[in-house]
Design a protein around this motif. Structure first.
Motif, PDB file in Angstrom:
ATOM      1  N   UNK A  22       0.825  -1.207   0.000  1.00  0.00           N
ATOM      2  CA  UNK A  22       0.000   0.000   0.000  1.00  0.00           C
ATOM      3  C   UNK A  22       0.860   1.258   0.000  1.00  0.00           C
ATOM      4  N   UNK A  23       2.001   1.182   0.684  1.00  0.00           N
ATOM      5  CA  UNK A  23       2.893   2.337   0.773  1.00  0.00           C
ATOM      6  C   UNK A  23       3.977   2.338  -0.298  1.00  0.00           C
ATOM      7  N   UNK A  24       3.839   1.436  -1.271  1.00  0.00           N
ATOM      8  CA  UNK A  24       4.767   1.362  -2.404  1.00  0.00           C
ATOM      9  C   UNK A  24       6.227   1.311  -1.964  1.00  0.00           C
ATOM     10  N   UNK A  25       6.486   0.485  -0.948  1.00  0.00           N
ATOM     11  CA  UNK A  25       7.861   0.327  -0.456  1.00  0.00           C
ATOM     12  C   UNK A  25       8.640  -0.518  -1.460  1.00  0.00           C
ATOM     13  N   UNK A  26       9.802  -0.032  -1.833  1.00  0.00           N
ATOM     14  CA  UNK A  26      10.676  -0.753  -2.753  1.00  0.00           C
ATOM     15  C   UNK A  26      10.983  -2.137  -2.185  1.00  0.00           C
ATOM     16  N   UNK A  27      10.966  -3.131  -3.037  1.00  0.00           N
ATOM     17  CA  UNK A  27      11.160  -4.512  -2.600  1.00  0.00           C
ATOM     18  C   UNK A  27      12.465  -4.702  -1.847  1.00  0.00           C
ATOM     19  N   UNK A  28      13.551  -4.169  -2.358  1.00  0.00           N
ATOM     20  CA  UNK A  28      14.852  -4.349  -1.697  1.00  0.00           C
ATOM     21  C   UNK A  28      14.882  -3.648  -0.343  1.00  0.00           C
ATOM     22  N   UNK A  29      14.276  -2.479  -0.255  1.00  0.00           N
ATOM     23  CA  UNK A  29      14.203  -1.758   1.016  1.00  0.00           C
ATOM     24  C   UNK A  29      13.391  -2.570   2.022  1.00  0.00           C
ATOM     25  N   UNK A  30      12.272  -3.133   1.585  1.00  0.00           N
ATOM     26  CA  UNK A  30      11.421  -3.940   2.458  1.00  0.00           C
ATOM     27  C   UNK A  30      12.180  -5.170   2.966  1.00  0.00           C
ATOM     28  N   UNK A  31      12.894  -5.832   2.070  1.00  0.00           N
ATOM     29  CA  UNK A  31      13.653  -7.026   2.457  1.00  0.00           C
ATOM     30  C   UNK A  31      14.724  -6.669   3.484  1.00  0.00           C
ATOM     31  N   UNK A  32      15.450  -5.584   3.242  1.00  0.00           N
ATOM     32  CA  UNK A  32      16.495  -5.173   4.180  1.00  0.00           C
ATOM     33  C   UNK A  32      15.895  -4.833   5.546  1.00  0.00           C
ATOM     34  N   UNK A  33      14.787  -4.126   5.555  1.00  0.00           N
ATOM     35  CA  UNK A  33      14.138  -3.762   6.818  1.00  0.00           C
ATOM     36  C   UNK A  33      13.625  -4.999   7.543  1.00  0.00           C
ATOM     37  N   UNK A  34      13.006  -5.912   6.809  1.00  0.00           N
ATOM     38  CA  UNK A  34      12.475  -7.129   7.423  1.00  0.00           C
ATOM     39  C   UNK A  34      13.590  -8.005   7.986  1.00  0.00           C
ATOM     40  N   UNK A  35      14.748  -8.017   7.331  1.00  0.00           N
ATOM     41  CA  UNK A  35      15.886  -8.777   7.853  1.00  0.00           C
ATOM     42  C   UNK A  35      16.342  -8.203   9.188  1.00  0.00           C
ATOM     43  N   UNK A  36      16.340  -6.885   9.318  1.00  0.00           N
ATOM     44  CA  UNK A  36      16.710  -6.237  10.576  1.00  0.00           C
ATOM     45  C   UNK A  36      15.699  -6.589  11.662  1.00  0.00           C
ATOM     46  N   UNK A  37      14.423  -6.510  11.320  1.00  0.00           N
ATOM     47  CA  UNK A  37      13.370  -6.828  12.284  1.00  0.00           C
ATOM     48  C   UNK A  37      13.481  -8.282  12.733  1.00  0.00           C
ATOM     49  N   UNK A  38      13.671  -9.187  11.788  1.00  0.00           N
ATOM     50  CA  UNK A  38      13.791 -10.608  12.115  1.00  0.00           C
ATOM     51  C   UNK A  38      14.983 -10.864  13.031  1.00  0.00           C
ATOM     52  N   UNK A  39      16.114 -10.260  12.715  1.00  0.00           N
ATOM     53  CA  UNK A  39      17.313 -10.426  13.547  1.00  0.00           C
ATOM     54  C   UNK A  39      17.053  -9.895  14.954  1.00  0.00           C
ATOM     55  N   UNK A  40      16.422  -8.740  15.055  1.00  0.00           N
ATOM     56  CA  UNK A  40      16.133  -8.135  16.348  1.00  0.00           C
ATOM     57  C   UNK A  40      15.203  -9.020  17.179  1.00  0.00           C
ATOM     58  N   UNK A  41      14.127  -9.506  16.565  1.00  0.00           N
ATOM     59  CA  UNK A  41      13.189 -10.349  17.298  1.00  0.00           C
ATOM     60  C   UNK A  41      13.823 -11.670  17.712  1.00  0.00           C
ATOM     61  N   UNK A  42      14.668 -12.236  16.858  1.00  0.00           N
ATOM     62  CA  UNK A  42      15.345 -13.479  17.226  1.00  0.00           C
ATOM     63  C   UNK A  42      16.292 -13.260  18.391  1.00  0.00           C
TER      64      UNK A  42
END
Length: 54
Positions: A22-42
């Protein structure tokens, strides 16, 4: 299966995908952000304090 009856993790995944698209987030930006979130939660999950202590 309707989304209302889906497991919570599926509901959250669908919500996150919708938010990113919905917010037209670039795919690579989304992947990089999600990797940070996943690492943090783990890290929080394996720490003695756990998630939700910040």
């Amino acid at each position: 299966m309707s989304l209302e009856n889906a497991p919570k993790h599926i509901q959250l995944a669908v919500d996150l995908i919708d938010l990113l698209e919905t917010n037209n987030i670039d795919t690579e930006v989304a992947i990089q952000a999600l990797e940070i979130v996943l690492k943090d939660f783990k890290q929080k999950h394996t720490s003695p304090q756990g998630i939700g202590t910040n």
